[in-house]
Enzyme design. Structure first.
Site, PDB file in Angstrom:
ATOM      1  N   LYS A  40      14.417  28.486  31.360  1.00 28.52           N
ATOM      2  CA  LYS A  40      13.797  28.079  32.569  1.00 28.52           C
ATOM      3  C   LYS A  40      13.037  28.756  33.455  1.00 28.52           C
ATOM      4  O   LYS A  40      13.366  29.375  33.586  1.00 28.52           O
ATOM      5  CB  LYS A  40      13.920  26.957  32.792  1.00 28.52           C
ATOM      6  CG  LYS A  40      15.065  26.042  31.633  1.00 28.52           C
ATOM      7  CD  LYS A  40      16.223  24.856  31.575  1.00 28.52           C
ATOM      8  CE  LYS A  40      15.911  23.774  31.306  1.00 28.52           C
ATOM      9  NZ  LYS A  40      17.214  22.428  31.398  1.00 28.52           N
ATOM     10  N   HIS A  45      21.997  22.349  20.067  1.00 30.95           N
ATOM     11  CA  HIS A  45      22.282  22.300  21.605  1.00 30.95           C
ATOM     12  C   HIS A  45      24.107  22.352  21.062  1.00 30.95           C
ATOM     13  O   HIS A  45      24.484  23.309  22.026  1.00 30.95           O
ATOM     14  CB  HIS A  45      21.607  21.002  22.110  1.00 30.95           C
ATOM     15  CG  HIS A  45      20.855  20.738  22.787  1.00 30.95           C
ATOM     16  ND1 HIS A  45      20.237  21.244  23.317  1.00 30.95           N
ATOM     17  CD2 HIS A  45      19.199  19.561  22.523  1.00 30.95           C
ATOM     18  CE1 HIS A  45      19.144  20.887  23.670  1.00 30.95           C
ATOM     19  NE2 HIS A  45      18.721  19.704  23.004  1.00 30.95           N
ATOM     20  N   HIS A  56      21.427  29.759  33.614  1.00 28.72           N
ATOM     21  CA  HIS A  56      22.413  28.366  34.321  1.00 28.72           C
ATOM     22  C   HIS A  56      21.958  29.566  35.552  1.00 28.72           C
ATOM     23  O   HIS A  56      22.429  30.582  36.153  1.00 28.72           O
ATOM     24  CB  HIS A  56      23.757  28.170  34.222  1.00 28.72           C
ATOM     25  CG  HIS A  56      23.667  27.397  33.534  1.00 28.72           C
ATOM     26  ND1 HIS A  56      24.749  26.588  33.005  1.00 28.72           N
ATOM     27  CD2 HIS A  56      23.104  26.665  31.991  1.00 28.72           C
ATOM     28  CE1 HIS A  56      24.821  26.193  31.378  1.00 28.72           C
ATOM     29  NE2 HIS A  56      23.362  26.370  31.508  1.00 28.72           N
ATOM     30  N   ARG A  67      19.282  28.798  24.384  1.00 27.34           N
ATOM     31  CA  ARG A  67      18.872  27.484  24.192  1.00 27.34           C
ATOM     32  C   ARG A  67      17.058  27.233  22.876  1.00 27.34           C
ATOM     33  O   ARG A  67      17.315  28.345  22.505  1.00 27.34           O
ATOM     34  CB  ARG A  67      17.975  27.301  25.887  1.00 27.34           C
ATOM     35  CG  ARG A  67      18.603  27.317  26.963  1.00 27.34           C
ATOM     36  CD  ARG A  67      17.543  26.373  27.468  1.00 27.34           C
ATOM     37  NE  ARG A  67      18.387  26.645  28.857  1.00 27.34           N
ATOM     38  CZ  ARG A  67      18.579  27.575  30.393  1.00 27.34           C
ATOM     39  NH1 ARG A  67      17.932  28.989  29.736  1.00 27.34           N
ATOM     40  NH2 ARG A  67      19.443  26.692  31.096  1.00 27.34           N
ATOM     41  N   ARG A  81      24.804  25.512  21.090  1.00 30.55           N
ATOM     42  CA  ARG A  81      24.956  26.754  22.238  1.00 30.55           C
ATOM     43  C   ARG A  81      26.171  25.995  23.033  1.00 30.55           C
ATOM     44  O   ARG A  81      26.592  26.221  23.559  1.00 30.55           O
ATOM     45  CB  ARG A  81      23.671  25.894  22.989  1.00 30.55           C
ATOM     46  CG  ARG A  81      23.464  26.901  24.615  1.00 30.55           C
ATOM     47  CD  ARG A  81      21.805  26.020  25.207  1.00 30.55           C
ATOM     48  NE  ARG A  81      21.750  25.956  26.693  1.00 30.55           N
ATOM     49  CZ  ARG A  81      22.098  27.090  27.782  1.00 30.55           C
ATOM     50  NH1 ARG A  81      21.889  28.149  27.080  1.00 30.55           N
ATOM     51  NH2 ARG A  81      21.729  26.724  28.616  1.00 30.55           N
ATOM     52  N   TYR A 138      31.307  22.772  31.301  1.00 30.15           N
ATOM     53  CA  TYR A 138      31.984  23.658  30.040  1.00 30.15           C
ATOM     54  C   TYR A 138      33.335  22.746  30.369  1.00 30.15           C
ATOM     55  O   TYR A 138      34.702  23.626  29.221  1.00 30.15           O
ATOM     56  CB  TYR A 138      31.806  24.148  29.877  1.00 30.15           C
ATOM     57  CG  TYR A 138      30.181  24.469  29.339  1.00 30.15           C
ATOM     58  CD1 TYR A 138      30.043  23.388  28.109  1.00 30.15           C
ATOM     59  CD2 TYR A 138      29.045  24.980  29.901  1.00 30.15           C
ATOM     60  CE1 TYR A 138      28.923  23.203  26.836  1.00 30.15           C
ATOM     61  CE2 TYR A 138      27.969  24.623  29.385  1.00 30.15           C
ATOM     62  CZ  TYR A 138      27.483  23.802  27.829  1.00 30.15           C
ATOM     63  OH  TYR A 138      26.804  23.404  28.077  1.00 30.15           O
TER      64      TYR A 138
END
Length: 323
Positions: free
Chosen positions: A182, A251, A277, A158, A254, A286
């Site tokens: 995150k 983005h 994730h 990210r 990625r 995806y």
């Protein structure tokens, strides 16, 4: 309904609990500054809405008021994604009030956000990636930029993860990165090949931009940690210089990593781990990117997918269905 009065001061009974909530988010949950700012903007709008309508206490906000907040946002022209963010911020705040026993239940729990169209990530194909990354200039800033792009595409980082990398987080010898994602979650990400080569190239010239002690891996020409905006700007400029047809942003690199890894490996769980994730469903988006590619794989691999003359009964022989 009372008209909104822009200069009407919000009562402290609304703002004080919010200030405590922001402090809680910062100290207990470790939310990023970006998420914190987004929540604060949304909740400030909600406070304005409630103040203009004479609501002075959060305990007076029920599910009907939450639905009115959503409806007003729609009338103001907000897109479904922005309305969802506003409701998410309110939901999180009410969760805090329940946790601290200021509310018995969260009135925003049962209020659904407007449905959003499924927004598939955009990606570059392999040829476009190669075109973008053929940066042959050897000045320190160009070497840095290629290292950033190679690493973002090579490790699926990210933007915030790339910017937050420190020199000590990178082990060139082992070929791995310690990445903080995150929710302040750390993960170890492998990198090799061109990403590894260009990170080493960058480390050789990094000192030319240093002005003093700085732990950041990627620094600006001022010798400080590079900003998110600078990375976005530099990547967009390289997209134009390299004559790539689509707009380049972090983005997209990625997303290209995720798409190409899935197309090559088909290993959804591994790609989930690499991307950081928390939920597999986030990675699954995806798998919808290239239906034609999937259809070709299916047609080539599935024994019942081919409809050829060989599958028809031969002349002179009776089909079993007719016997």
């Amino acid at each position: 309904m009372t008209a909104v009065t822009p200069d009407q001061a919000a009562p402290r009974s609304l703002t004080v609990p919010l200030d405590r909530f922001y402090q809680y988010q910062l100290s207990e949950r470790g939310l990023s500054a970006h998420t914190q700012r987004n929540y604060q903007r949304q909740l400030d709008k909600i406070v304005d809405f409630l103040t203009a309508r004479g609501i002075a206490h959060w305990q007076d906000v029920d599910a009907d008021w939450v639905r009115q907040i959503s409806s007003q946002a729609k009338r103001d022209g907000l897109k479904p994604g922005s309305i969802a963010l506003r409701l998410s911020a309110l939901r999180s705040f009410f969760d805090y009030l329940v946790l601290t026993e200021q509310l018995a239940a969260n009135p925003a729990k049962g209020v659904a956000a407007p449905k959003q169209g499924r927004q598939l990530p955009k990606n570059l194909d392999v040829d476009e990636m190669n075109q973008l990354l053929e940066v042959d200039q050897d000045d320190p800033l160009s070497v840095r930029d290629r290292a950033m792009m190679e690493l973002m595409y090579g490790a699926g980082l990210r933007l915030a993860e790339l910017v937050d990398l420190n020199v000590r987080d990178v082990s060139v010898r082992k070929g791995d990165l310690r990445v903080t994602g995150k929710g302040e979650k750390e993960r170890i990400v492998p990198f090799s090949g061109m990403a590894k080569t260009w990170v080493m190239n960058w480390l050789k010239v990094r000192n030319q931009l240093l002005k003093g002690p700085e732990e950041a891996l990627f620094i600006s020409k001022l010798g400080q940690r590079i900003s998110h905006r600078s990375v976005q700007k530099r990547m967009a400029e390289w997209g134009q210089k390299q004559a790539v047809n689509s707009h380049i942003n972090p983005h997209k690199l990625r997303h290209s990593f995720a798409t190409h890894m899935l197309e090559s490996s088909g290993d959804l769980r591994a790609v989930q781990e690499l991307l950081g994730h928390a939920d597999l469903s986030t990675t699954q988006i995806y798998t919808h990117l290239d239906f034609q590619h999937l259809a070709k794989v299916y047609d080539a691999a599935h024994p019942r997918a081919r409809s050829t003359e060989a599958s028809k009964p031969r002349a002179g022989k009776k089909n079993n269905s007719e016997s």
